[in-house]
Design a protein around this motif. Structure first.
Motif, PDB file in Angstrom:
ATOM      1  N   ALA A 119       0.842  -1.194   0.000  1.00  0.00           N
ATOM      2  CA  ALA A 119       0.000   0.000   0.000  1.00  0.00           C
ATOM      3  C   ALA A 119       0.880   1.248   0.000  1.00  0.00           C
ATOM      4  O   ALA A 119       2.028   1.213   0.455  1.00  0.00           O
ATOM      5  CB  ALA A 119      -0.923   0.009   1.221  1.00  0.00           C
ATOM      6  N   TYR A 120       0.327   2.325  -0.526  1.00  0.00           N
ATOM      7  CA  TYR A 120       1.004   3.623  -0.558  1.00  0.00           C
ATOM      8  C   TYR A 120       2.222   3.567  -1.492  1.00  0.00           C
ATOM      9  O   TYR A 120       2.464   2.566  -2.152  1.00  0.00           O
ATOM     10  CB  TYR A 120       1.370   4.090   0.848  1.00  0.00           C
ATOM     11  CG  TYR A 120       0.209   4.015   1.816  1.00  0.00           C
ATOM     12  CD1 TYR A 120      -0.808   4.968   1.787  1.00  0.00           C
ATOM     13  CD2 TYR A 120       0.100   2.956   2.729  1.00  0.00           C
ATOM     14  CE1 TYR A 120      -1.899   4.886   2.659  1.00  0.00           C
ATOM     15  CE2 TYR A 120      -0.986   2.866   3.597  1.00  0.00           C
ATOM     16  CZ  TYR A 120      -1.977   3.830   3.556  1.00  0.00           C
ATOM     17  OH  TYR A 120      -3.050   3.734   4.398  1.00  0.00           O
ATOM     18  N   SER A 121       2.978   4.638  -1.529  1.00  0.00           N
ATOM     19  CA  SER A 121       4.092   4.744  -2.486  1.00  0.00           C
ATOM     20  C   SER A 121       5.439   4.345  -1.879  1.00  0.00           C
ATOM     21  O   SER A 121       6.459   4.397  -2.555  1.00  0.00           O
ATOM     22  CB  SER A 121       4.182   6.179  -3.019  1.00  0.00           C
ATOM     23  OG  SER A 121       4.383   7.108  -1.965  1.00  0.00           O
TER      24      SER A 121
ATOM     25  N   LEU B  47      16.620   9.099   3.154  1.00  0.00           N
ATOM     26  CA  LEU B  47      15.785   8.155   3.889  1.00  0.00           C
ATOM     27  C   LEU B  47      14.903   8.885   4.900  1.00  0.00           C
ATOM     28  O   LEU B  47      13.757   8.470   5.139  1.00  0.00           O
ATOM     29  CB  LEU B  47      16.668   7.110   4.585  1.00  0.00           C
ATOM     30  CG  LEU B  47      17.518   6.245   3.641  1.00  0.00           C
ATOM     31  CD1 LEU B  47      18.392   5.298   4.426  1.00  0.00           C
ATOM     32  CD2 LEU B  47      16.654   5.481   2.651  1.00  0.00           C
ATOM     33  N   ASN B  48      15.423   9.956   5.478  1.00  0.00           N
ATOM     34  CA  ASN B  48      14.599  10.791   6.359  1.00  0.00           C
ATOM     35  C   ASN B  48      13.408  11.377   5.598  1.00  0.00           C
ATOM     36  O   ASN B  48      12.274  11.389   6.088  1.00  0.00           O
ATOM     37  CB  ASN B  48      15.431  11.940   6.943  1.00  0.00           C
ATOM     38  CG  ASN B  48      16.340  11.484   8.072  1.00  0.00           C
ATOM     39  OD1 ASN B  48      16.074  10.491   8.742  1.00  0.00           O
ATOM     40  ND2 ASN B  48      17.425  12.220   8.291  1.00  0.00           N
ATOM     41  N   VAL B  49      13.684  11.863   4.403  1.00  0.00           N
ATOM     42  CA  VAL B  49      12.617  12.432   3.576  1.00  0.00           C
ATOM     43  C   VAL B  49      11.581  11.364   3.239  1.00  0.00           C
ATOM     44  O   VAL B  49      10.366  11.613   3.282  1.00  0.00           O
ATOM     45  CB  VAL B  49      13.203  13.062   2.296  1.00  0.00           C
ATOM     46  CG1 VAL B  49      12.092  13.422   1.312  1.00  0.00           C
ATOM     47  CG2 VAL B  49      14.036  14.297   2.639  1.00  0.00           C
ATOM     48  N   LEU B  50      12.045  10.161   2.926  1.00  0.00           N
ATOM     49  CA  LEU B  50      11.130   9.070   2.617  1.00  0.00           C
ATOM     50  C   LEU B  50      10.254   8.743   3.818  1.00  0.00           C
ATOM     51  O   LEU B  50       9.034   8.546   3.687  1.00  0.00           O
ATOM     52  CB  LEU B  50      11.916   7.826   2.170  1.00  0.00           C
ATOM     53  CG  LEU B  50      11.112   6.555   1.918  1.00  0.00           C
ATOM     54  CD1 LEU B  50      10.002   6.783   0.902  1.00  0.00           C
ATOM     55  CD2 LEU B  50      12.028   5.416   1.476  1.00  0.00           C
TER      56      LEU B  50
ATOM     57  N   SER C  46       7.701  11.673   4.355  1.00  0.00           N
ATOM     58  CA  SER C  46       6.672  11.722   3.312  1.00  0.00           C
ATOM     59  C   SER C  46       5.694  10.568   3.459  1.00  0.00           C
ATOM     60  O   SER C  46       4.491  10.706   3.208  1.00  0.00           O
ATOM     61  CB  SER C  46       7.314  11.709   1.929  1.00  0.00           C
ATOM     62  OG  SER C  46       7.963  10.483   1.664  1.00  0.00           O
ATOM     63  N   THR C  47       6.197   9.388   3.894  1.00  0.00           N
ATOM     64  CA  THR C  47       5.314   8.238   4.108  1.00  0.00           C
ATOM     65  C   THR C  47       4.402   8.479   5.305  1.00  0.00           C
ATOM     66  O   THR C  47       3.203   8.165   5.259  1.00  0.00           O
ATOM     67  CB  THR C  47       6.136   6.960   4.327  1.00  0.00           C
ATOM     68  OG1 THR C  47       7.026   6.766   3.213  1.00  0.00           O
ATOM     69  CG2 THR C  47       5.233   5.743   4.457  1.00  0.00           C
ATOM     70  N   LEU C  48       4.949   9.053   6.358  1.00  0.00           N
ATOM     71  CA  LEU C  48       4.144   9.385   7.535  1.00  0.00           C
ATOM     72  C   LEU C  48       2.990  10.300   7.155  1.00  0.00           C
ATOM     73  O   LEU C  48       1.837  10.105   7.572  1.00  0.00           O
ATOM     74  CB  LEU C  48       5.042  10.042   8.586  1.00  0.00           C
ATOM     75  CG  LEU C  48       4.511  10.150  10.018  1.00  0.00           C
ATOM     76  CD1 LEU C  48       4.330   8.772  10.642  1.00  0.00           C
ATOM     77  CD2 LEU C  48       5.468  10.992  10.868  1.00  0.00           C
ATOM     78  N   LYS C  49       3.290  11.283   6.332  1.00  0.00           N
ATOM     79  CA  LYS C  49       2.262  12.236   5.901  1.00  0.00           C
ATOM     80  C   LYS C  49       1.265  11.576   4.956  1.00  0.00           C
ATOM     81  O   LYS C  49       0.045  11.805   5.062  1.00  0.00           O
ATOM     82  CB  LYS C  49       2.930  13.430   5.211  1.00  0.00           C
ATOM     83  CG  LYS C  49       1.960  14.537   4.826  1.00  0.00           C
ATOM     84  CD  LYS C  49       2.688  15.743   4.273  1.00  0.00           C
ATOM     85  CE  LYS C  49       1.727  16.857   3.923  1.00  0.00           C
ATOM     86  NZ  LYS C  49       2.439  18.062   3.381  1.00  0.00           N
TER      87      LYS C  49
END
Length: 261
Positions: free
Chosen positions: A110-112, A248-251, A254-257
């Motif tokens: 699920a999700y990106s 990886l922090n950005v990933l 962005s996944t949390l959001k």
């Protein structure tokens, strides 16, 4: 079985108040040599709600466990890693995690997150560290299972697979495929040796018990010579790459959001 696994994943989401991002088969079924009585080894990555991350205690400390493990039964073994744990291991080119990314038996996605994670794989793959991992696995299993005039010959797969993975890394400098069939086709060029391996594989899949039997000398000779050669080779390679931590922090953010809004 897929329906049972999907139901278990939903139960985990509700019980632990998390979202599962990705779930795959990771054991002998994913490798391509299950026996009739092989269980299902399900591995997944999950993410907590934002408040779980906003506290003074880091993940993995005290009650903030970074793994979820469901009690094992004879048929189903299911466990998962929290997303930041998975990304820290990804940063270190963790071979079991890289295998999850390659599994062809996907129970849920699920999700990106996974597509974005896979795109970063070349930036975290340390060929020397991964080769060391597989070589040490092969040496350990060889010492434990393949000594003596008679051996449990089904254990050959637990030495053959990591050795072939090492050869793949040496030749391609990429993460090896999870499929044992693909590794054999690509890495075993000797027709007699390939015949011995394929015969053994057919027996295992057919459910032969394959307890103690005489050693298969052509396979033993191949494994022993390759372990010696690869031991020398791995000492000659080193890998330097840019630190991927910020990506990886950005990933993660962005996944949390994306998941929780």
């Amino acid at each position: 079985m897929n329906e049972i696994i999907e139901k278990k994943l939903k139960e985990i989401e509700e019980r632990f108040q998390v979202k599962v991002l990705y779930a795959v088969e990771s054991g002998s079924r994913a490798w391509g040599f299950p026996s009739k009585d092989s269980d299902y080894d399900v591995r997944f990555i999950y993410i907590h709600q934002p408040d779980w991350y906003l506290s003074i205690d880091p993940q993995g400390v005290g009650k903030k466990r970074d793994v979820i493990e469901v009690p094992i039964n004879d048929l189903l073994d299911i466990s998962g890693w929290e997303i930041t744990k998975a990304l820290r291991l990804f940063r270190k080119s963790n071979p079991p995690l890289l295998e999850w990314l390659k599994s062809e038996i996907v129970y849920y996605q699920a999700y990106s997150f996974m597509d974005l994670m896979r795109a970063l794989e070349p930036q975290v793959f340390y060929s020397n560290a991964t080769l060391y991992h597989y070589l040490n696995m092969a040496k350990k299993n060889h010492k434990e299972f393949l000594q003596g005039a008679e051996v449990k010959i089904k254990k050959y797969f637990y030495v053959l697979r990591p050795i072939l993975a090492c050869k793949w890394i040496e030749e391609n400098q990429t993460v090896p495929p999870i499929s044992f069939h693909e590794l054999v086709d690509a890495m075993v060029t000797n027709s007699d040796l390939k015949h011995e391996i394929e015969l053994l594989l057919r027996r295992k899949i057919a459910g032969d018990e394959m307890d103690l039997e005489p050693r298969i000398q052509p396979i033993n000779d191949f494994l022993e010579s390759e372990m010696i050669r690869l031991e020398a080779y791995v000492k000659t390679i080193s890998v330097e790459m840019a630190d991927p931590t910020e990506k990886l922090n950005v990933l993660f953010r962005s996944t949390l959001k994306e998941v929780w809004g």
